[in-house]
Design an enzyme around this catalytic site. Structure first.
Site, PDB file in Angstrom:
ATOM      1  N   ASP A   1      26.355 -40.272 -30.464  1.00  0.00           N
ATOM      2  CA  ASP A   1      26.018 -39.581 -31.702  1.00  0.00           C
ATOM      3  C   ASP A   1      25.359 -38.269 -31.308  1.00  0.00           C
ATOM      4  O   ASP A   1      24.201 -38.251 -30.874  1.00  0.00           O
ATOM      5  CB  ASP A   1      25.075 -40.434 -32.548  1.00  0.00           C
ATOM      6  CG  ASP A   1      24.697 -39.767 -33.871  1.00  0.00           C
ATOM      7  OD1 ASP A   1      25.038 -38.574 -34.070  1.00  0.00           O
ATOM      8  OD2 ASP A   1      24.037 -40.429 -34.702  1.00  0.00           O
TER       9      ASP A   1
ATOM     10  N   SER B   1      34.279 -21.402 -38.519  1.00  0.00           N
ATOM     11  CA  SER B   1      35.262 -21.548 -39.590  1.00  0.00           C
ATOM     12  C   SER B   1      35.343 -20.260 -40.387  1.00  0.00           C
ATOM     13  O   SER B   1      34.336 -19.548 -40.516  1.00  0.00           O
ATOM     14  CB  SER B   1      34.862 -22.695 -40.518  1.00  0.00           C
ATOM     15  OG  SER B   1      35.634 -22.680 -41.714  1.00  0.00           O
TER      16      SER B   1
ATOM     17  N   TYR C   1      28.978 -26.673 -46.072  1.00  0.00           N
ATOM     18  CA  TYR C   1      29.841 -26.485 -44.904  1.00  0.00           C
ATOM     19  C   TYR C   1      29.852 -25.017 -44.484  1.00  0.00           C
ATOM     20  O   TYR C   1      29.736 -24.688 -43.299  1.00  0.00           O
ATOM     21  CB  TYR C   1      31.252 -26.954 -45.237  1.00  0.00           C
ATOM     22  CG  TYR C   1      32.263 -26.718 -44.149  1.00  0.00           C
ATOM     23  CD1 TYR C   1      32.216 -27.442 -42.958  1.00  0.00           C
ATOM     24  CD2 TYR C   1      33.280 -25.772 -44.305  1.00  0.00           C
ATOM     25  CE1 TYR C   1      33.144 -27.227 -41.956  1.00  0.00           C
ATOM     26  CE2 TYR C   1      34.212 -25.556 -43.305  1.00  0.00           C
ATOM     27  CZ  TYR C   1      34.141 -26.285 -42.136  1.00  0.00           C
ATOM     28  OH  TYR C   1      35.062 -26.059 -41.140  1.00  0.00           O
TER      29      TYR C   1
END
Length: 247
Positions: free
Chosen positions: A62, A140, A153
Protein backbone atom coordinates in the site's frame (compact mmCIF):
# COMPACT_ATOMS: atom_id res chain seq x y z
CA UNK A 1 20.92 -11.54 -4.38
CA UNK A 2 22.17 -8.39 -6.12
CA UNK A 3 21.81 -7.70 -9.80
CA UNK A 4 23.86 -6.11 -12.55
CA UNK A 5 20.64 -5.02 -14.25
CA UNK A 6 19.23 -1.57 -13.64
CA UNK A 7 16.30 -1.83 -11.21
CA UNK A 8 12.98 -0.05 -11.74
CA UNK A 9 10.12 0.15 -9.26
CA UNK A 10 6.70 0.66 -10.87
CA UNK A 11 3.74 1.41 -8.60
CA UNK A 12 0.18 0.55 -9.59
CA UNK A 13 1.70 -2.11 -11.85
CA UNK A 14 -1.02 -4.71 -11.47
CA UNK A 15 -2.93 -3.77 -14.61
CA UNK A 16 -3.47 -1.14 -17.29
CA UNK A 17 -0.82 1.51 -17.82
CA UNK A 18 1.29 0.31 -14.89
CA UNK A 19 1.43 -3.22 -16.24
CA UNK A 20 2.40 -1.97 -19.69
CA UNK A 21 5.17 0.17 -18.20
CA UNK A 22 6.52 -2.74 -16.18
CA UNK A 23 6.56 -5.03 -19.20
CA UNK A 24 8.22 -2.42 -21.43
CA UNK A 25 10.97 -1.61 -18.92
CA UNK A 26 11.66 -5.31 -18.48
CA UNK A 27 11.84 -5.68 -22.25
CA UNK A 28 14.38 -2.83 -22.19
CA UNK A 29 16.56 -4.96 -19.94
CA UNK A 30 15.71 -3.63 -16.49
CA UNK A 31 14.82 -5.75 -13.48
CA UNK A 32 11.30 -4.58 -12.66
CA UNK A 33 9.59 -4.58 -9.28
CA UNK A 34 5.85 -4.62 -9.98
CA UNK A 35 4.19 -2.93 -7.00
CA UNK A 36 0.47 -3.11 -6.39
CA UNK A 37 -1.82 -3.15 -3.36
CA UNK A 38 -3.37 -6.33 -4.80
CA UNK A 39 -0.89 -9.21 -4.53
CA UNK A 40 -2.66 -11.22 -7.24
CA UNK A 41 -2.43 -8.53 -9.91
CA UNK A 42 1.16 -7.74 -8.96
CA UNK A 43 1.99 -11.42 -9.37
CA UNK A 44 0.24 -11.54 -12.75
CA UNK A 45 2.36 -8.68 -14.01
CA UNK A 46 5.51 -10.36 -12.74
CA UNK A 47 4.48 -13.57 -14.49
CA UNK A 48 3.86 -11.65 -17.73
CA UNK A 49 7.29 -10.03 -17.48
CA UNK A 50 8.95 -13.41 -17.00
CA UNK A 51 6.89 -14.98 -19.79
CA UNK A 52 8.12 -12.18 -22.08
CA UNK A 53 11.70 -13.17 -21.22
CA UNK A 54 12.29 -10.33 -18.78
CA UNK A 55 13.43 -10.10 -15.18
CA UNK A 56 10.96 -9.06 -12.52
CA UNK A 57 9.30 -9.62 -9.19
CA UNK A 58 6.06 -8.70 -7.47
CA UNK A 59 5.64 -6.61 -4.35
CA UNK A 60 2.28 -6.24 -2.59
CA UNK A 61 2.36 -2.80 -0.97
CA UNK A 62 0.00 0.00 0.00
CA UNK A 63 1.99 2.98 -1.25
CA UNK A 64 -0.02 5.35 0.96
CA UNK A 65 1.57 3.75 4.05
CA UNK A 66 4.78 5.70 4.63
CA UNK A 67 6.36 3.28 7.09
CA UNK A 68 5.62 0.30 4.85
CA UNK A 69 7.05 2.08 1.79
CA UNK A 70 10.25 3.07 3.58
CA UNK A 71 10.77 -0.47 4.89
CA UNK A 72 9.95 -2.16 1.58
CA UNK A 73 12.21 -0.02 -0.58
CA UNK A 74 15.10 -0.26 1.88
CA UNK A 75 14.73 -4.04 1.83
CA UNK A 76 14.66 -4.07 -1.97
CA UNK A 77 17.79 -1.93 -2.20
CA UNK A 78 19.63 -4.11 0.28
CA UNK A 79 18.71 -7.31 -1.53
CA UNK A 80 19.06 -6.10 -5.13
CA UNK A 81 22.01 -3.81 -4.51
CA UNK A 82 20.58 -0.82 -6.38
CA UNK A 83 17.54 1.21 -7.42
CA UNK A 84 17.80 3.12 -10.67
CA UNK A 85 14.27 4.28 -11.45
CA UNK A 86 10.94 4.82 -9.74
CA UNK A 87 7.72 5.20 -11.71
CA UNK A 88 4.90 6.66 -9.62
CA UNK A 89 1.83 5.41 -11.45
CA UNK A 90 -0.49 4.34 -8.61
CA UNK A 91 -3.75 6.26 -8.25
CA UNK A 92 -7.12 5.76 -6.57
CA UNK A 93 -9.88 7.64 -8.39
CA UNK A 94 -13.47 8.56 -7.68
CA UNK A 95 -15.44 11.04 -9.77
CA UNK A 96 -18.39 13.02 -8.45
CA UNK A 97 -19.78 16.43 -7.69
CA UNK A 98 -17.48 18.45 -5.46
CA UNK A 99 -20.21 19.08 -2.89
CA UNK A 100 -20.74 15.34 -2.50
CA UNK A 101 -17.12 14.35 -1.91
CA UNK A 102 -16.71 12.93 1.59
CA UNK A 103 -13.59 13.10 3.72
CA UNK A 104 -12.64 9.46 3.24
CA UNK A 105 -12.73 9.73 -0.54
CA UNK A 106 -10.67 12.92 -0.62
CA UNK A 107 -8.15 11.55 1.86
CA UNK A 108 -7.68 8.30 -0.07
CA UNK A 109 -7.16 10.10 -3.38
CA UNK A 110 -4.58 12.39 -1.81
CA UNK A 111 -2.90 9.49 -0.01
CA UNK A 112 -2.44 7.29 -3.08
CA UNK A 113 -2.12 9.95 -5.76
CA UNK A 114 0.08 12.52 -4.04
CA UNK A 115 1.45 11.53 -0.66
CA UNK A 116 2.66 8.20 -2.03
CA UNK A 117 4.87 10.08 -4.50
CA UNK A 118 6.53 11.77 -1.54
CA UNK A 119 6.95 8.50 0.35
CA UNK A 120 8.50 6.60 -2.57
CA UNK A 121 10.83 9.53 -3.21
CA UNK A 122 11.94 9.71 0.41
CA UNK A 123 12.54 5.96 0.50
CA UNK A 124 14.36 5.64 -2.82
CA UNK A 125 16.36 8.86 -2.89
CA UNK A 126 19.53 7.60 -1.12
CA UNK A 127 19.72 4.74 -3.61
CA UNK A 128 18.81 6.86 -6.65
CA UNK A 129 21.61 9.29 -5.78
CA UNK A 130 24.17 6.50 -5.91
CA UNK A 131 22.84 5.31 -9.25
CA UNK A 132 22.32 8.78 -10.80
CA UNK A 133 18.80 7.49 -11.22
CA UNK A 134 15.47 8.97 -12.15
CA UNK A 135 11.84 9.35 -11.13
CA UNK A 136 8.89 9.43 -13.52
CA UNK A 137 5.54 10.61 -12.18
CA UNK A 138 2.17 10.26 -13.90
CA UNK A 139 0.07 13.42 -14.17
CA UNK A 140 -3.02 14.09 -16.28
CA UNK A 141 -4.50 16.67 -18.67
CA UNK A 142 -7.06 17.16 -15.89
CA UNK A 143 -4.36 19.10 -14.05
CA UNK A 144 -4.88 22.01 -16.44
CA UNK A 145 -8.16 21.19 -18.19
CA UNK A 146 -11.57 21.13 -16.52
CA UNK A 147 -13.22 17.72 -16.50
CA UNK A 148 -16.75 17.04 -15.26
CA UNK A 149 -16.83 15.43 -11.82
CA UNK A 150 -13.05 15.45 -11.48
CA UNK A 151 -12.38 18.31 -9.06
CA UNK A 152 -10.39 16.28 -6.54
CA UNK A 153 -8.66 14.18 -9.19
CA UNK A 154 -7.67 17.37 -11.01
CA UNK A 155 -6.32 18.87 -7.80
CA UNK A 156 -4.25 15.76 -7.08
CA UNK A 157 -2.79 15.65 -10.59
CA UNK A 158 -2.15 19.39 -10.54
CA UNK A 159 -0.17 18.84 -7.36
CA UNK A 160 1.75 15.98 -9.00
CA UNK A 161 2.73 18.28 -11.87
CA UNK A 162 3.86 21.01 -9.48
CA UNK A 163 5.71 18.49 -7.35
CA UNK A 164 7.48 17.15 -10.43
CA UNK A 165 8.85 20.58 -11.27
CA UNK A 166 9.90 21.21 -7.68
CA UNK A 167 11.53 17.79 -7.35
CA UNK A 168 13.42 18.24 -10.63
CA UNK A 169 15.01 21.38 -9.24
CA UNK A 170 15.72 20.07 -5.76
CA UNK A 171 16.91 16.61 -6.76
CA UNK A 172 18.55 17.51 -10.06
CA UNK A 173 21.44 19.04 -8.15
CA UNK A 174 21.85 15.63 -6.50
CA UNK A 175 22.09 13.84 -9.84
CA UNK A 176 18.52 12.53 -9.85
CA UNK A 177 16.30 13.41 -12.81
CA UNK A 178 12.55 13.89 -12.29
CA UNK A 179 10.01 14.04 -15.11
CA UNK A 180 6.37 13.14 -15.68
CA UNK A 181 4.15 11.74 -18.39
CA UNK A 182 0.71 13.19 -19.07
CA UNK A 183 -1.58 10.49 -20.51
CA UNK A 184 -4.52 11.32 -22.71
CA UNK A 185 -7.66 9.17 -22.73
CA UNK A 186 -6.60 5.55 -22.28
CA UNK A 187 -9.54 3.15 -21.81
CA UNK A 188 -7.97 0.68 -19.40
CA UNK A 189 -10.05 -1.72 -17.33
CA UNK A 190 -9.92 0.56 -14.31
CA UNK A 191 -10.71 3.70 -16.31
CA UNK A 192 -13.71 2.07 -17.98
CA UNK A 193 -15.24 1.60 -14.55
CA UNK A 194 -15.39 5.40 -14.34
CA UNK A 195 -15.96 6.52 -17.93
CA UNK A 196 -18.57 4.95 -20.24
CA UNK A 197 -18.42 4.46 -24.00
CA UNK A 198 -20.05 7.84 -24.65
CA UNK A 199 -17.43 9.53 -22.49
CA UNK A 200 -14.61 7.88 -24.40
CA UNK A 201 -16.18 8.76 -27.73
CA UNK A 202 -16.25 12.39 -26.62
CA UNK A 203 -12.57 12.18 -25.64
CA UNK A 204 -11.68 10.55 -28.96
CA UNK A 205 -13.53 13.27 -30.85
CA UNK A 206 -11.48 15.93 -29.03
CA UNK A 207 -8.15 14.19 -29.74
CA UNK A 208 -6.53 15.55 -32.92
CA UNK A 209 -4.98 12.18 -33.80
CA UNK A 210 -8.50 10.74 -33.86
CA UNK A 211 -7.95 7.78 -31.59
CA UNK A 212 -7.75 6.86 -27.93
CA UNK A 213 -4.46 6.08 -26.25
CA UNK A 214 -3.05 2.63 -25.51
CA UNK A 215 -1.15 1.63 -22.38
CA UNK A 216 1.79 0.86 -24.66
CA UNK A 217 1.88 4.51 -25.77
CA UNK A 218 2.60 5.55 -22.20
CA UNK A 219 5.03 2.69 -21.68
CA UNK A 220 7.11 3.89 -24.63
CA UNK A 221 7.26 7.42 -23.23
CA UNK A 222 8.34 6.19 -19.80
CA UNK A 223 10.92 3.95 -21.47
CA UNK A 224 12.44 7.04 -23.09
CA UNK A 225 12.47 9.08 -19.86
CA UNK A 226 14.16 6.24 -17.98
CA UNK A 227 16.74 5.66 -20.72
CA UNK A 228 20.15 7.22 -21.30
CA UNK A 229 18.63 9.01 -24.30
CA UNK A 230 16.91 11.26 -21.74
CA UNK A 231 20.04 11.86 -19.66
CA UNK A 232 19.65 15.64 -20.07
CA UNK A 233 15.86 15.71 -19.70
CA UNK A 234 14.79 17.01 -16.29
CA UNK A 235 11.63 18.78 -15.12
CA UNK A 236 9.66 17.91 -18.24
CA UNK A 237 5.98 16.94 -18.44
CA UNK A 238 5.73 14.78 -21.56
CA UNK A 239 2.19 14.83 -22.96
CA UNK A 240 1.25 11.49 -24.50
CA UNK A 241 -2.28 12.48 -25.42
CA UNK A 242 -2.65 12.60 -29.18
CA UNK A 243 -2.83 16.39 -28.98
CA UNK A 244 -5.73 16.54 -26.51
CA UNK A 245 -4.16 19.37 -24.52
CA UNK A 246 -3.95 21.63 -27.57
CA UNK A 247 -7.37 20.81 -29.00
Amino acid sequence: MGTDKRVAIVTGAGRGIGEAIARRLAADGLHVVAVDIDPETAARTRDAVVADGGSGEALALDVSDRAAVLAAIDALAERLGRIDAVVNNAMWIRYGALEEMDEGTVDRMLAVGLKAVVWTTQASLPHLRRASGCIVNVSSPAAVRATAGAAIYSAVKGAVSSLTWQMSNELGSQGVRVNAVVPGAVPTEGARALVDDAGYELRRAHTPLGRLGRPEDLAGAVSFLVSEDAAFVNGHLLAVDGGLLVS
